[in-house]
Motif scaffolding. Structure first.
Motif, PDB file in Angstrom:
ATOM      1  N   ASN A  16       8.811  -6.516  -0.719  1.00  0.00           N
ATOM      2  CA  ASN A  16      10.337  -6.960  -1.122  1.00  0.00           C
ATOM      3  C   ASN A  16      10.466  -8.327  -0.803  1.00  0.00           C
ATOM      4  OD1 ASN A  16      13.145  -7.380  -1.546  1.00  0.00           O
ATOM      5  ND2 ASN A  16      13.758  -5.523  -0.122  1.00  0.00           N
ATOM      6  N   ILE A  38       5.548   5.820  -9.311  1.00  0.00           N
ATOM      7  CA  ILE A  38       6.576   5.264  -8.360  1.00  0.00           C
ATOM      8  C   ILE A  38       7.792   4.975  -9.432  1.00  0.00           C
ATOM      9  CG2 ILE A  38       7.506   3.176  -7.547  1.00  0.00           C
ATOM     10  CD1 ILE A  38       4.783   2.631  -6.547  1.00  0.00           C
ATOM     11  N   SER A  83       6.945  -6.160   3.843  1.00  0.00           N
ATOM     12  CA  SER A  83       6.111  -5.494   2.972  1.00  0.00           C
ATOM     13  C   SER A  83       5.367  -4.647   3.721  1.00  0.00           C
ATOM     14  CB  SER A  83       5.041  -6.547   2.459  1.00  0.00           C
ATOM     15  OG  SER A  83       4.446  -7.386   3.658  1.00  0.00           O
ATOM     16  N   SER A  84       4.654  -3.707   3.001  1.00  0.00           N
ATOM     17  CA  SER A  84       3.824  -2.671   3.619  1.00  0.00           C
ATOM     18  C   SER A  84       2.336  -3.220   3.758  1.00  0.00           C
ATOM     19  CB  SER A  84       3.568  -1.598   2.438  1.00  0.00           C
ATOM     20  OG  SER A  84       2.824  -1.546   1.434  1.00  0.00           O
ATOM     21  N   HIS A 138      -3.276  -0.957  -2.700  1.00  0.00           N
ATOM     22  CA  HIS A 138      -1.775  -1.533  -3.196  1.00  0.00           C
ATOM     23  C   HIS A 138      -0.939  -2.004  -1.940  1.00  0.00           C
ATOM     24  CE1 HIS A 138      -1.269   2.679  -3.088  1.00  0.00           C
ATOM     25  NE2 HIS A 138       0.020   2.235  -2.895  1.00  0.00           N
ATOM     26  N   GLN A 139      -0.058  -2.565  -2.187  1.00  0.00           N
ATOM     27  CA  GLN A 139       0.950  -3.108  -1.238  1.00  0.00           C
ATOM     28  C   GLN A 139       2.273  -3.099  -1.917  1.00  0.00           C
ATOM     29  OE1 GLN A 139       0.521  -7.372   0.061  1.00  0.00           O
ATOM     30  NE2 GLN A 139       0.919  -6.508   2.106  1.00  0.00           N
ATOM     31  N   GLU A 140       3.325  -2.663  -1.259  1.00  0.00           N
ATOM     32  CA  GLU A 140       4.640  -2.662  -1.763  1.00  0.00           C
ATOM     33  C   GLU A 140       5.411  -3.930  -1.122  1.00  0.00           C
ATOM     34  OE1 GLU A 140       3.767   0.068   0.027  1.00  0.00           O
ATOM     35  OE2 GLU A 140       3.508   1.492  -1.789  1.00  0.00           O
ATOM     36  N   LEU A 156       4.985  -4.862  -6.672  1.00  0.00           N
ATOM     37  CA  LEU A 156       3.661  -3.744  -6.483  1.00  0.00           C
ATOM     38  C   LEU A 156       2.657  -5.010  -6.717  1.00  0.00           C
ATOM     39  CD1 LEU A 156       2.671  -1.198  -5.978  1.00  0.00           C
ATOM     40  CD2 LEU A 156       2.512  -0.876  -8.390  1.00  0.00           C
ATOM     41  N   TRP A 195      12.452   2.717  -3.994  1.00  0.00           N
ATOM     42  CA  TRP A 195      11.411   3.455  -4.981  1.00  0.00           C
ATOM     43  C   TRP A 195      11.217   4.978  -4.579  1.00  0.00           C
ATOM     44  CZ3 TRP A 195       6.805  -0.714  -4.765  1.00  0.00           C
ATOM     45  CH2 TRP A 195       7.457  -1.753  -5.297  1.00  0.00           C
ATOM     46  N   GLY A 251      11.552  -4.958  -6.590  1.00  0.00           N
ATOM     47  CA  GLY A 251      10.347  -5.122  -5.701  1.00  0.00           C
ATOM     48  C   GLY A 251       9.005  -5.272  -6.211  1.00  0.00           C
TER      49      GLY A 251
END
Length: 144
Positions: free
Chosen positions: A111, A67, A54-55, A107-109, A76, A119, A74
């Motif tokens: 997986n 996006i 994750s970011s 926010h955070q991405e 969001l 993305w 994924g």
């Protein structure tokens, strides 16, 4: 309010920025020579999230972000930051989905699958702004 304070808002209408084109061949060339999970070219970013990663929690300042989910599934995670929706919101993005992230939205991405997630991110402005935070609703993280 003085006239001079309005100049930054009026100037782009009078003298618009130059058109920026990002070529697929340029992105592929960068991708081939880059082991990082993120490839940047101006305001177009190809985010390749490896499995189970994750970011950091972040926002993009005054920039809008769109996006496009190219492949993989994924998540969001967003912080609505208001009293109507006080909890974090998790939304799955599947191939072909779009998401719009307004300015200043934390926010955070994520997986959490066993496959890569790809993305395409497009931001307003010629260069991307990323402000990393210490946590949801936290302070700006110090650069190391």
């Amino acid at each position: 309010m003085s006239f001079f304070s309005l100049i930054p808002d009026i100037l782009p209408m009078i003298l618009p920025s130059a058109v920026q084109v990002t070529r697929a061949t340029d992105l592929e060339a960068q991708r081939a020579g880059n082991s990082s999970p993120m490839i940047r070219q101006g305001a177009v970013i190809v985010l390749i999230a490896k499995p189970q990663c994750s970011s950091a929690v972040h926002h993009h300042g005054e920039q809008d972000t769109i996006i496009y989910a190219a492949s993989g599934r994924g998540i969001l995670v967003t912080n609505p930051g208001n009293e109507e929706e006080p909890k974090l919101k998790r939304q799955e993005l599947s191939p072909g989905d779009f998401a719009f992230i307004p300015p200043w939205t934390e926010h955070q991405e994520v997986n959490d699958t066993d496959e890569d997630v790809v993305w395409i991110l497009i931001r307003s402005g010629p260069e991307p702004i990323v402000v990393y935070l210490t946590d949801w609703g936290g302070d700006e993280a110090k650069a190391e």
